[in-house]
Design a protein around this motif. Structure first.
Motif, mmCIF file in Angstrom:
data_model
loop_
_atom_site.group_PDB
_atom_site.id
_atom_site.type_symbol
_atom_site.label_atom_id
_atom_site.label_comp_id
_atom_site.label_asym_id
_atom_site.label_seq_id
_atom_site.Cartn_x
_atom_site.Cartn_y
_atom_site.Cartn_z
ATOM 1 N N SER A 1 0.460 -1.124 -0.208
ATOM 2 C CA SER A 1 -0.261 -0.507 0.330
ATOM 3 C C SER A 1 0.662 1.460 0.110
ATOM 4 N N THR B 1 -4.386 5.534 -6.058
ATOM 5 C CA THR B 1 -5.141 4.980 -5.295
ATOM 6 C C THR B 1 -5.953 4.846 -6.239
ATOM 7 N N ASN C 1 -10.066 2.188 -5.804
ATOM 8 C CA ASN C 1 -11.296 1.132 -4.676
ATOM 9 C C ASN C 1 -10.981 0.024 -4.112
ATOM 10 N N ILE C 2 -11.608 0.048 -2.770
ATOM 11 C CA ILE C 2 -11.305 -1.910 -2.674
ATOM 12 C C ILE C 2 -12.819 -2.520 -2.444
ATOM 13 N N ALA D 1 -6.805 4.067 3.742
ATOM 14 C CA ALA D 1 -7.950 3.781 3.613
ATOM 15 C C ALA D 1 -8.526 5.364 4.028
ATOM 16 N N TYR E 1 -6.788 4.853 -0.671
ATOM 17 C CA TYR E 1 -8.166 2.976 -1.141
ATOM 18 C C TYR E 1 -9.625 3.757 -0.390
#
Ligand SMILES: Nc1ncnc2c1ncn2[C@@H]1O[C@@H]2COP(=O)(O)O[C@H]2[C@H]1O
Length: 298
Positions: free
Chosen positions: A90, A95, A97-98, A122, A133
């Motif tokens: 990470s 940048t 999405n999860i 996040a 994220y």
């Protein structure tokens, strides 16, 4: 395999279950001819990307693949062997999405992207949130368009011992690929999740729109049912495939691409799994054993 006439390119970054932290479940998937990938689970990223570049599955550096080609992560469940690569990489990632079911997002938020386990990269959870994220909660059964890709994904719950795991049905222009995270058989899990999944995808098998299923076989048949920990053996995979065939008919399922994932070391067990699957393959499935870094076209 050639890429001609194929719908998907799949690049396995990690293919095993168990103890080899350099080769744990992670599969990059894009429409054929596109560099807009999603990553299905993320147990191993860095080592798998290096191998993929060495194997010429990509012609840009590994860091470019991670930062620019992977547009989002789909995490089937929160066990470390499915997410450790995402966490560890990470700091160097871009940048994105999860995507996951709510349970899994909650565990990531409260156990991993916390300031005691790591840094909070996040956009929710412990402050300060670094906002690299964005969590995207998937609703079971709803098809979601995936940002910055040509793909749509529908999530189905799976039963994995004490956890809810997830199957992701990926749609690229009406071609489909189904990825299952860890799962036990319905009979052992006292669940109907697998049956519901098979019922839902049966029409896609019949119409030949489903190009491949990625499904786990963690242990050989010698593993007692009481110590499956929410996993499949060759016997139980074929029980589930029979269930699928009960919805499709045996003709429609013949030759279906079944990519066998999450085999657990030692190598003697992996060898047994392969022999047992071959011997039990009365449905004539096309059984495929993915190799880390080597692209597959479906
Ligand atoms: N009850 C248990 N006893 C011992 N080991 C377990 C138990 N439940 C889970 N595990 C281990 O924890 C691991 C978590 O990832 P897996 O599900 O791949 O495999 C699981 C087993 O190896």
């Amino acid at each position: 395999q050639t890429s001609k006439g194929t719908a998907f390119k799949l690049v396995p970054l990690g293919v095993l279950g168990g103890i080899d932290e350099s080769n744990l479940s992670a599969y990059m998937l894009a429409p054929a001819g596109s560099n807009n990938y999603i990553c299905l689970d993320a147990g191993t990223l860095h080592y798998g990307l290096e191998k993929a570049v060495a194997n010429k599955s990509f012609n840009v550096p590994a860091s470019t693949v991670m930062r620019q080609y992977i547009k989002g992560y789909f995490i089937s469940h929160s066990h470390l062997d499915h997410i450790a690569g995402l966490i560890i990489n990470s700091p160097e990632d871009s940048t994105k999405n999860i995507y996951a079911l709510n349970d899994c997002i909650e565990t990531i938020k409260t156990h991993y992207f916390t300031w005691k386990s790591w840094a909070n990269f996040a956009d929710q959870g412990e402050t300060p949130a670094l906002k690299k994220y964005h969590y995207k909660v998937l609703e079971p059964g709803a098809e979601t368009a995936i940002e910055n890709t040509e793909l749509k994904v529908k999530a189905f719950p799976l039963s994995h011992s004490n956890l809810t795991s997830t199957a992701f049905l990926v749609n690229s222009n009406d071609n489909y690929l189904l990825y299952l995270g860890d799962t036990g058989p319905d009979e052992i899990e006292k669940s109907s999740n697998m049956q519901n999944l098979w019922q839902a995808i049966a029409p896609l098998v019949k119409s030949k729109k489903l190009k491949a299923i990625l499904i786990e076989v963690s242990f050989p048949n010698e593993q007692p049912d009481k110590t499956l920990f929410g996993h499949l053996t060759p016997k139980w995979l074929m029980t589930e495939m029979d269930e699928l065939a009960s919805f499709t008919g045996t003709d429609a399922i013949k030759g279906l691409n079944v990519v066998v994932t999450h085999l657990k070391p030692p190598v003697t067990s992996i060898g047994k799994i392969k022999v047992q699957l071959k011997d039990a393959n009365k449905l004539q499935l096309n059984l495929i054993y993915p190799q880390q870094g080597k692209a597959l076209n479906f």
